[in-house]
Structure formats: structure tokens, C-alpha cells
Design a protein around this motif. Structure first.
Motif: not given
Length: 658
Positions: A258-281
């Protein structure tokens, strides 16, 4: 055995050491920095958001252990070399010095009898109410044996052909083979744990840490408590929210893809990736390039993973992988414009495998920033393999690493490491290692490094035009110094300038177990090449040094081959040495200007030179440029030889205002 005899003597000596901070009176909080009155280290080290309180200054019905500066003991690895041991039913109670809603507890609990660690409870109450239970663990501590160490307390010698200082022998060449006491050389005893209290409390409120009855731990050692007022979680609008790409904030499902997908989208859209509160495995590396990843704050956004054994070793030699954010390797061009901030990385590294890439941050990152992260339980907090350039590492907390806190390895240039807090590393706290290619024009500025268990607080192995300034380094434990300038480990020779200025060292100058001599708070070591660059040490303070403030060494087998020349020492303050201000065991030269020293335990200058003892004086030449007081004058021309390998240690009084 030799080490036991030395340890007994040193323990007896250091129990006489005065304490720099008075015990808490009537429940009033005693706030320290590096276990000292903060006024003594003002302007040095990292500006952090928490306040430090040593357990030995708090209210307790437990037993204060220490002080002790001999290796392989619980008090020697404690901040300030003292801590409090409590048994089930006992407590340590701290009075909050300022409003706080979060605490960090540094502690030790016993290992399991056959290694691998245990878990044990610790109850936290505030003003006698609002009980929360922490689960302490020794799964990430308690290493044994010779480098690179073992988790098995019953293991035989890892290197039977190595010199064993405890018996002054080489076991493989000794008949009969020596029997070493098991567990052999236990170390790395401490861990830390953070806790949000659920609400804010006021200055004067009482935080009590109690070991409940029935704990699996026969004892718990509490070293210190850090308290702070953590800001609310940060929300980043107009970003690629990782939840929308399938990241699981409960930690039950792996979120790496999921992080890989978010990073790929963010790069295309020129956005940052945001990780909300939580614990991510996350159980593998997340490869980052040209991307910004922001969390809600390191107390709220936690990226946590297991160490995973690989079916076949990676080409780089790794036999495990684990959670980490990595730039592309330098051989593939590296990564650029990566910005990581506002989250924690919690690893699962319990052993040292030097070939493993199981670091929190790795690869090659140029023109990048790493800011406000909490890096915990990985092998190295940040290990960069260059060439790379223009990266800033700021405002991070790096704790409980198996090896280094940070290492700029091979061709890292024009980069800054500033305002970071590093505690309990298993090797150098911060390092520049110019293996094959020079690290150049880097700055380590206003960092705090505490209790590196092995090696140095800040280590420089080669390099060109680097600066180490404004740092606070306290309590190195063994086989190292607060600051080391070393021609070792295949490093390129020092060149250009090296500026070491306005740093403070505290309780440094350890005992070198193999040589059986005391080191210096700052240690120059010409093992593989000359040290002949333009090196200046200016404005530094060396406080409560166990042995020497300054030490210069060429190892005996190369004493006639390498030298240390042209060092410039100026505007220094030496407040307390167990032995000398300067110990020179090399050919070479140094000048001194406005170097003030007091409470010196032995001869001020222990000048052995290169051990040929010519009638003309030592091969190490000292030049007095004025303003040095009386400590230096008797040992000048003709550079008087005053060679004593092991002068008696005279513990100095506690440091005080100059």
C-alpha cells in the motif's frame, strides 16, 4: 583474572566520585542533561522537547546502584553511571518539572536463562491514580561474547584464536585452553519505552513507576525518565493519504504494498504521502525517490516490522530484511529529493549481522531531508552508502540500535547532521567513514550522544574539510572515546581541514580492555596512516574524564611508521581527569593555546612519544602558545619523557562552573 582485578579496583575508585547533581529533596524535581546540572552544558548538544530526570535523584524504596565505570556492569551502562534497582512491590517516583502528557522510561530487566529475553510489567500511576501498564522487555538487549556478539549466554568463544585480555592469552595457542566465565562479557543491558499518558499533567504531579507483585523479572533497573508535552497529531491536507491505498493503521495487515502504491501515485500527482496516526506493519524496505512522506508525529505514526530471514542471501550479503526506508543504491544513481518526517520506525533487530541491511534509513539519498523521526530497534538508525550529497539529518531521536546511530559511509559530501539525540547505540553514535572515497564538507552540529555501549560517541575515519561542533557526548562505555579521529578501517587519509569545536564530553575516557590502559575523552589514533591534516580542537570542554582528556596513539607495531603531526588545541577547559590532560603515545607534534586544566589526577602530560626514549626528549613535540597556566610548562622543551602506562587513577571532584 586481570579484568576482574581491574574492575574491582576501578569500581572502588569510582564509588568515591562526587555526584554532580544533588538528590531530590522533599520531592522537588532534579532536571539534568547527561546527568549533569544543565548549566554546565548550556549551549551544547541537541535542543530536545523532553526533560531528563535520573532515577537516582527521584524518590524510591529501591537501591541505588553505582557509580561504576568498568565495562560489563549495569551501572556502567546507565546514564551518569548510576541507576535504581527495584524488586516486585518497589517503586521510583518522579515529580514532573513541567507540564507533560508523555514519558520515556529507560530500563533494564534480566535476560531469559538461555537468552532471548523476557517480558515484565511496570505500572505507571500519576498522583496515585490513572494506572497504565507498560510491558518491558529484554528481547532487544543482553548481548554476550566477542564481536559481533551472541544472544546465547552459554555460547563458547566466538573467536578461539583471539586475544582474551581476562587471561592474557590467545586461547587457540594456549594449553590447556582457558575456561571463560559464562555468560562471557554481557553487555547492552538497557532499552527504552515510550508511553502517552492519555492527558496532560501539571508541573509538580507525581509519576510513580512500580514493579507489580508477581513480575517475571526478579529485578528491574530504572535509569531515567524523560517527560514531555507532545503536540496533537499533525494532519497534512492535500496529500496522498496512505489509507486510501490500502494501508492498515491497526498493524494487523502488512502495509508495504500500500505504501508503494501511495508513493507511486504521489510522485505522479506531485503530492506528499501522508501517514495518519496508527501502526503500520512493514516487513521489508520501502524504496523512496523524489517523494515526501509525512506522518502525524513520531508518537502517533509508527511504521513497525519484523526481521525476516531471506531464503537466499541478497547480492549485498544480507541474510535478513526488515522495515526501512531506502534510497536506491549509489551504483544505480541513488535517490534524490526525498523528504521523510514525523513518524517512528520500530524494527525487530535482536542480533548483529554486519552484512545485513536492516537499518531504519539506508541507501543513497542526495538533496534530501530526514527530520523528526524516532528510530528504534534497527541495526543502524541511518546508514548511507555514497557517493551522495546535500542531505540534512535533523531533529531525530535514535535509540537502542545494535550498531551505529548514523554512519556516512563512502563519499558522503556537503551534508549536515544537526540537533539529533542518540542514546544506547551498540557501536559509534555518529560516524564519518571515508572508505574508498572521502567524506567531505560535512557538519555534525549540536547533537547529543549518550551511552554508546561500544566504540565512540562521534567517530571520524578519514575525510576532508569536515566539522564537528557544539555536540554533547556522555558516558561512552568501552573501547572508544567521546570523540575519535582515527586512521583505521581502510579509511582514506585525513586531508584539508578538520574542525572540532565547542563540544562538551562528560565521563568519557574509557579503559581499553585489550591494551589495559586508559583512553582519552578525545582520541587520535594513527593505525593505518599518518594523521597530518590541518586539525584544530577549539573551545571544547572535557568534564569528569575517567582517564585522559586528550590521547594520541600510534599502535605499537606501527609506532615507527605513522605519526600524528600539527594538531592545534586552543581555548579548552579540562575539568577533572582521573589521570592526565594529555597522553601521547606517538611521534608527532601539537600546539596549545589557552588550554585551562584543573583537578588533574596524575602527571599532566604523559609523553611516551614512540617509545624509543632518545636522550633529546620525546618524539612528540609540544608547543606552548601561551595562556595554558601551569599544567603544561614543566613538560616542554626538551619535551620531557614522562611515560607511565598505568598511572594511579585519582577521581576528580564533580564538575562545577568555571
Amino acid at each position: 583474572m586481570a579484568r576482574r582485578t581491574f574492575g574491582t579496583v576501578l569500581a572502588a575508585v569510582v564509588t568515591l566520585l562526587a555526584v554532580a547533581v544533588p538528590a531530590s529533596a522533599a520531592g522537588r524535581p532534579v532536571v539534568t542533561r547527561a546527568a549533569l546540572d544543565p548549566a554546565l552544558v548550556a549551549g551544547r548538544g541537541a535542543n530536545v522537547g523532553f526533560l531528563e530526570q535520573e532515577a537516582e535523584n527521584a524518590r524510591t524504596d529501591g537501591v541505588v546502584i553505582g557509580p561504576d565505570r568498568s565495562a560489563y556492569t549495569l551501572p556502567s551502562e546507565a546514564s551518569g553511571r548510576r541507576a535504581v534497582k527495584v524488586t516486585p512491590g518497589q517503586y521510583v517516583e518522579f515529580t514532573l518539572p513541567a507540564a507533560a502528557n508523555a514519558i520515556t522510561v529507560r530500563y533494564s530487566v534480566p535476560d531469559a536463562p538461555r537468552g532471548g529475553g523476557i517480558t515484565a510489567p511496570l505500572d505507571v500511576t500519576v498522583n496515585g491514580a490513572h494506572r497504565q501498564r507498560m510491558t518491558l522487555t529484554s528481547q532487544y538487549s543482553w548481548l554476550y561474547n566477542q564481536y559481533p556478539f551472541s544472544n546465547d549466554p552459554d555460547a563458547g568463544l566466538l573467536h578461539p584464536d583471539w586475544w582474551i585480555t581476562e587471561c592474557s592469552c590467545v586461547p587457540a595457542a594456549t594449553t590447556p585452553a582457558p575456561v571463560v566465565e559464562k555468560p562471557f562479557r554481557p553487555s547492552h543491558f538497557y532499552d527504552e519505552q515510550r508511553l502517552l499518558l492519555g492527558r496532560s499533567y501539571r508541573a509538580g504531579d507525581k509519576v510513580r513507576l512500580t514493579v507489580p507483585a508477581g513480575s517475571a523479572a526478579a529485578w528491574t533497573v530504572l535509569d531515567l525518565l524523560d517527560s514531555e508535552l507532545v503536540a496533537p497529531p499533525r494532519f497534512v491536507p492535500f496529500a496522498a493519504n496512505a489509507l486510501l491505498f490500502g494501508a492498515d493503521p491497526t498493524g494487523r495487515r502488512d502495509s508495504a504494498d500500500a505504501l508503494d502504491r501511495a508513493i507511486s501515485f504521489a510522485r505522479r500527482a506531485h503530492l506528499a504521502v501522508y501517514l495518519p496516526p496508527g501502526t503500520y506493519q512493514v516487513n521489508r524496505h520501502i524504496v523512496v525517490d523524489d517523494v515526501t512522506i509525512e506522518g502525524a508525529g513520531s508518537w502517533y505514526t509508527i511504521v513497525k516490522g519484523h526481521e525476516v530471514a531471506l531464503g537466499t542471501p541478497d547480492p549485498d550479503g544480507s541474510v535478513h530484511t526488515g522495515v526501512g526506508f531506502y534510497g536506491k543504491p549509489a551504483s544505480a544513481g541513488g535517490s534524490h529529493h526525498v523528504h521523510l518526517s514525523g513518524f517512528a520506525i520500530e524494527g525487530d533487530v535482536r542480533e548483529r549481522v554486519d552484512t545485513d541491511q536492516v537499518n531504519a534509513i539506508g541507501g543513497a539519498l542526495s538533496d534530501s531531508t530526514v527530520d523528526s523521526l524516532y528510530l528504534h530497534h534497527t541495526k543502524v538508525g541511518l546508514w548511507f552508502d555514497g557517493p551522495m550529497r546535500g542531505t540534512k539529518i535533523t531533529d531525530n531521536v535514535i535509540a537502542d540500535q545494535v550498531a551505529d546511530g548514523l554512519n556516512f559511509h563512502t563519499g558522503v559530501t556537503d551534508s549536515v547532521v544537526a540537533n539529533n539525540f542518540v542514546r544506547n547505540t551498540g557501536d559509534d553514535g555518529l560516524a564519518l567513514w571515508s572508505e574508498k572515497t572521502q567524506d567531505a564538507r560535512n557538519t555534525f552540529d549540536h547533537n547529543t550522544v549518550q551511552t554508546p555501549v561500544l566504540a565512540n560517541g562521534i567517530a571520524l575515519y578519514g575525510g576532508v574539510d569536515n566539522t564537528v561542533s557544539g555536540n554533547l557526548i556522555a558516558d561512552p562505555i568501552r573501547e572508544g572515546s567521546a570523540i575519535q579521529v582515527g586512521s583505521r578501517f581502510g579509511a582514506e587519509p585525513f586531508a584539508g581541514t578538520l574542525r572540532i569545536k565547542d563540544n562538551t564530553t562528560v565521563r568519557a575516557g574509557t579503559f581499553e580492555l585489550n591494551w589495559k590502559i586508559g583512553l582519552g575523552a578525545i582520541w587520535f589514533y594513527a593505525l593505518e596512516k599518518d594523521i597530518a591534516a590541518d586539525v584544530s580542537v577549539t573551545g571544547d570542554h572535557f568534564l569528569d574524564t575517567t582517564y585522559n582528556a586528550i590521547m594520541l596513539v600510534s599502535d605499537f607495531p606501527v609506532k615507527d611508521k605513522y605519526s600524528i603531526t600539527g594538531l592545534k588545541f586552543a581555548d579548552l577547559r579540562v575539568d577533572g581527569t582521573g589521570t592526565s590532560v594529555l597522553s601521547a603515545r606517538s611521534a608527532g607534534s601539537a600546539s596549545f593555546r589557552n588550554v585551562e586544566a584543573r583537578n588533574v589526577g596524575a602527571v599532566a602530560v604523559n609523553n611516551c612519544g614512540s617509545f624509543t626514549f632518545p636522550p633529546t626528549g620525546s618524539e612528540f613535540a609540544l608547543t606552548d602558545l601561551g595562556g595554558n597556566g601551569s599544567w603544561l610548562a614543566p613538560w616542554l622543551l626538551p619535551n620531557t619523557i614522562t611515560c607511565d602506562d598505568r598511572p594511579p587513577v585519582v577521581p576528580p571532584p564533580a564538575p562545577s562552573g568555571w
